[in-house]
Every structure is written in C-alpha cells, then in structure tokens.
Motif scaffolding. Structure first.
Motif, PDB file in Angstrom:
ATOM      1  N   ASN A 182      -6.064   7.343  -3.165  1.00  0.00           N
ATOM      2  CA  ASN A 182      -5.802   7.900  -4.494  1.00  0.00           C
ATOM      3  C   ASN A 182      -5.859   9.423  -4.515  1.00  0.00           C
ATOM      4  O   ASN A 182      -6.133  10.029  -5.549  1.00  0.00           O
ATOM      5  N   VAL A 183      -5.594  10.027  -3.365  1.00  0.00           N
ATOM      6  CA  VAL A 183      -5.583  11.485  -3.242  1.00  0.00           C
ATOM      7  C   VAL A 183      -4.142  11.988  -3.316  1.00  0.00           C
ATOM      8  O   VAL A 183      -3.223  11.382  -2.743  1.00  0.00           O
ATOM      9  N   ARG A 184      -3.919  13.083  -4.027  1.00  0.00           N
ATOM     10  CA  ARG A 184      -2.593  13.718  -4.075  1.00  0.00           C
ATOM     11  C   ARG A 184      -2.447  14.581  -2.825  1.00  0.00           C
ATOM     12  O   ARG A 184      -3.050  15.632  -2.697  1.00  0.00           O
ATOM     13  N   HIS A 185      -1.647  14.135  -1.888  1.00  0.00           N
ATOM     14  CA  HIS A 185      -1.483  14.818  -0.615  1.00  0.00           C
ATOM     15  C   HIS A 185      -0.401  15.891  -0.712  1.00  0.00           C
ATOM     16  O   HIS A 185       0.681  15.651  -1.255  1.00  0.00           O
ATOM     17  N   VAL A 186      -0.702  17.055  -0.196  1.00  0.00           N
ATOM     18  CA  VAL A 186       0.222  18.194  -0.249  1.00  0.00           C
ATOM     19  C   VAL A 186       0.712  18.493   1.174  1.00  0.00           C
ATOM     20  O   VAL A 186      -0.089  18.719   2.080  1.00  0.00           O
ATOM     21  N   ALA A 200      13.239  15.854  -7.467  1.00  0.00           N
ATOM     22  CA  ALA A 200      13.538  17.263  -7.742  1.00  0.00           C
ATOM     23  C   ALA A 200      12.281  18.106  -7.880  1.00  0.00           C
ATOM     24  O   ALA A 200      12.306  19.322  -7.658  1.00  0.00           O
ATOM     25  N   ALA A 201      11.155  17.477  -8.245  1.00  0.00           N
ATOM     26  CA  ALA A 201       9.890  18.198  -8.393  1.00  0.00           C
ATOM     27  C   ALA A 201       9.080  18.195  -7.109  1.00  0.00           C
ATOM     28  O   ALA A 201       7.921  18.627  -7.105  1.00  0.00           O
ATOM     29  N   GLY A 202       9.673  17.712  -6.008  1.00  0.00           N
ATOM     30  CA  GLY A 202       8.983  17.697  -4.722  1.00  0.00           C
ATOM     31  C   GLY A 202       8.026  16.537  -4.540  1.00  0.00           C
ATOM     32  O   GLY A 202       7.343  16.450  -3.510  1.00  0.00           O
ATOM     33  N   ALA A 203       7.946  15.624  -5.513  1.00  0.00           N
ATOM     34  CA  ALA A 203       6.989  14.518  -5.450  1.00  0.00           C
ATOM     35  C   ALA A 203       7.507  13.406  -4.546  1.00  0.00           C
ATOM     36  O   ALA A 203       8.711  13.176  -4.435  1.00  0.00           O
ATOM     37  N   PHE A 204       6.575  12.696  -3.906  1.00  0.00           N
ATOM     38  CA  PHE A 204       6.941  11.547  -3.087  1.00  0.00           C
ATOM     39  C   PHE A 204       5.930  10.426  -3.274  1.00  0.00           C
ATOM     40  O   PHE A 204       4.785  10.646  -3.683  1.00  0.00           O
ATOM     41  N   ARG A 252      12.462  23.450   9.921  1.00  0.00           N
ATOM     42  CA  ARG A 252      11.684  23.727   8.700  1.00  0.00           C
ATOM     43  C   ARG A 252      10.986  22.440   8.273  1.00  0.00           C
ATOM     44  O   ARG A 252      11.571  21.584   7.604  1.00  0.00           O
ATOM     45  N   THR A 253       9.726  22.319   8.694  1.00  0.00           N
ATOM     46  CA  THR A 253       8.989  21.065   8.540  1.00  0.00           C
ATOM     47  C   THR A 253       7.543  21.334   8.135  1.00  0.00           C
ATOM     48  O   THR A 253       7.082  22.476   8.092  1.00  0.00           O
ATOM     49  N   GLY A 254       6.830  20.262   7.867  1.00  0.00           N
ATOM     50  CA  GLY A 254       5.401  20.327   7.575  1.00  0.00           C
ATOM     51  C   GLY A 254       4.768  18.983   7.869  1.00  0.00           C
ATOM     52  O   GLY A 254       5.467  17.989   8.097  1.00  0.00           O
ATOM     53  N   ALA A 255       3.444  18.923   7.862  1.00  0.00           N
ATOM     54  CA  ALA A 255       2.754  17.670   8.184  1.00  0.00           C
ATOM     55  C   ALA A 255       1.404  17.636   7.481  1.00  0.00           C
ATOM     56  O   ALA A 255       0.832  18.674   7.119  1.00  0.00           O
ATOM     57  N   VAL A 256       0.901  16.408   7.317  1.00  0.00           N
ATOM     58  CA  VAL A 256      -0.426  16.214   6.753  1.00  0.00           C
ATOM     59  C   VAL A 256      -0.997  14.922   7.334  1.00  0.00           C
ATOM     60  O   VAL A 256      -0.250  14.000   7.666  1.00  0.00           O
ATOM     61  N   GLU A 257      -2.309  14.889   7.480  1.00  0.00           N
ATOM     62  CA  GLU A 257      -2.986  13.687   7.964  1.00  0.00           C
ATOM     63  C   GLU A 257      -3.553  12.932   6.770  1.00  0.00           C
ATOM     64  O   GLU A 257      -4.217  13.506   5.913  1.00  0.00           O
ATOM     65  N   ARG A 293       0.840  -1.201   0.000  1.00  0.00           N
ATOM     66  CA  ARG A 293       0.000   0.000   0.000  1.00  0.00           C
ATOM     67  C   ARG A 293       0.873   1.249   0.000  1.00  0.00           C
ATOM     68  O   ARG A 293       1.799   1.378   0.810  1.00  0.00           O
ATOM     69  N   THR A 294       0.624   2.160  -0.908  1.00  0.00           N
ATOM     70  CA  THR A 294       1.392   3.401  -0.980  1.00  0.00           C
ATOM     71  C   THR A 294       0.455   4.596  -1.094  1.00  0.00           C
ATOM     72  O   THR A 294      -0.690   4.471  -1.551  1.00  0.00           O
ATOM     73  N   VAL A 295       0.962   5.748  -0.674  1.00  0.00           N
ATOM     74  CA  VAL A 295       0.281   7.017  -0.897  1.00  0.00           C
ATOM     75  C   VAL A 295       1.267   7.952  -1.588  1.00  0.00           C
ATOM     76  O   VAL A 295       2.484   7.740  -1.531  1.00  0.00           O
ATOM     77  N   TYR A 296       0.745   8.965  -2.238  1.00  0.00           N
ATOM     78  CA  TYR A 296       1.627   9.854  -2.993  1.00  0.00           C
ATOM     79  C   TYR A 296       1.235  11.297  -2.757  1.00  0.00           C
ATOM     80  O   TYR A 296       0.166  11.603  -2.196  1.00  0.00           O
TER      81      TYR A 296
END
Length: 241
Positions: free
Chosen positions: A231-235, A184-188, A218-223, A143-146
């Motif tokens: 299948n949601v693109r998480h920012v 390089a495009a910030g994608a994970f 210098r950080t960030g977070a998302v739930e 299982r992966t998220v992106y």
C-alpha cells in the motif's frame, strides 16, 4: 512474436491489426476503437480521416480499399492508426522494437492500386498489444502495486512510460513478465502475480525490481518489497543513462 490467423477474405487492405489483451492473453474485439490519420506532407501534420475500419470474424481491424486510386501518377500515402480501449493502453512499438513513449500510433503505407493492378505488397497481420492501465478490471485476488513515474530533475510526471517487472518462478524457473503504461499524470498500477526474490525477515518478504522506460537511454528503477510495500505509493525517477 505472436502469429495470429486472420480471415482476410478477398479484400485488399494495406494493414491488418489484431488487438490483444496482454494481461488476459487473448484477442480483444469488444470495446476497442481505432482512429485513422493520414500524413499531409505539405502541412507536415497528421490529418484525421473518416475512413471506417472493418472488423473481420477473426477479430482483426482492417481498412479495405484504402489505396484504391485510378489514374497515372498516384503515389503511396502514409497513414497511422491510434487505438483506445477502456482500462487498456496500446503498446505501439512492435515486438522486438525499442520502446519510445513519443510513438503515438502504428504507421503504415497504402500503395496505390486499381481493378486491374492489385497492390504490389501484401500486408501481414500485426498484433497490437493492449496493456492494463490504471483502470484495468483485475479480478479478485490479483496482487497489484501502484505509484508514479516522474522526471528525476523536474519532478514532472512522465506519461505513457513503460513500467515492467521481470523474474523467474521459484519452483520451476519459468521466466515471467508483467508490464503496464502510465497515464497522462504519470500514474501506474502493476499486477505482480508471480513470486519475487525471497529475502530474509522478519517478516519474510519478496523483492521485485520495477523499471520504467520513456525511451532508449532514459529509464528509472525502484525496488518493491512485498507485502510491506503493498500500500505504498512507489515513485520511479526517470533520468538519462
């Protein structure tokens, strides 16, 4: 900290590296390249070198004889190694060291020596953790998220940011950690093989807390809520804290 036996033979090398696929939890020898740079103090720049690396039977990468210089006045030289592997991204800070996306390699010092005077300092093998990148070949059923990591103010993508998810298994309370680096495009693309925090439905979901780090402070977070957020693109927005 992982300690890995390295067959160093009788060669002198100022550094020994063991590439380690963190997702597969095993050393990785095939498909890993290493580029050596020397720091030029006069030009204040890193200069690529053509010194070849050798690979030992125990999967270590080394630079034997680097630092062999005869004559008085020979000084230590500063080097760094940059690693690359298909589908993987090197995590350069050592275990126990704060992450910083600006670190572009593993630095070491080659102490001069000759045939009669061996190196004054013996080097220890260093595990180089290779994290799964966006193109990592996860097996069936993983299982992966992106998503993407961006600067909260400018919305610019943040490359080489460390994205992590942590938790404990529900049944036995064993701690788990999944992590990756952005491209390089910030994608994970992050694997989530373990259970998240259960949340009441309907439908019932599991909650995961993803964090992104560019450097200390210098950080960030998302739930992320699964399966609804599969299948949601998480920012993840990075900001100073």
């Amino acid at each position: 900290m992982i300690r890995y036996p390295v067959g160093t033979s009788v060669l002198h090398s100022p550094a020994w590296f063991v590439p380690f696929d963190e997702f597969a939890q095993r050393p990785r020898a095939a498909g890993v390249s290493a580029e050596l740079d020397r720091f030029d103090p006069d030009g204040n720049a890193w200069v690529p070198q053509d010194t070849p690396a050798i690979r030992t039977p125990s999967a270590a990468i080394a630079y034997p004889d680097l630092g062999r210089r005869r004559g008085p006045g020979a000084l230590p030289e500063r080097f760094r190694v940059r690693f690359a592997a298909t589908g993987l991204a090197p995590l350069y800070p050592a275990d126990g060291t704060d992450f910083d996306a600006a670190v572009a390699g593993i630095e070491f010092v080659a102490v001069p020596y000759d045939d009669t005077t061996p190196p004054a300092v013996e080097s220890e093998p260093r595990v180089v953790r290779l994290l799964p990148g966006t193109a990592y070949p996860y097996g069936p059923g993983v299982r992966t998220v992106y998503g993407v990591v961006v600067d909260a103010a400018t919305r610019a993508p943040v490359g080489n940011a460390l994205v992590e998810a942590r938790g404990v298994t529900i049944r036995d309370g064993i701690a788990w950690l999944e992590r990756t680096l952005t491209d390089a495009a910030g994608a994970f693309r992050l694997a989530l093989r373990w259970e998240g925090e259960p949340a009441a439905g309907p439908p019932p979901v599991q909650v995961f807390h993803l964090t992104a780090t560019e450097r200390p402070g210098r950080t960030g977070a998302v739930e992320v809520r699964l399966p609804t957020g599969r299948n949601v693109r998480h920012v993840i927005e990075i900001a100073e804290h």
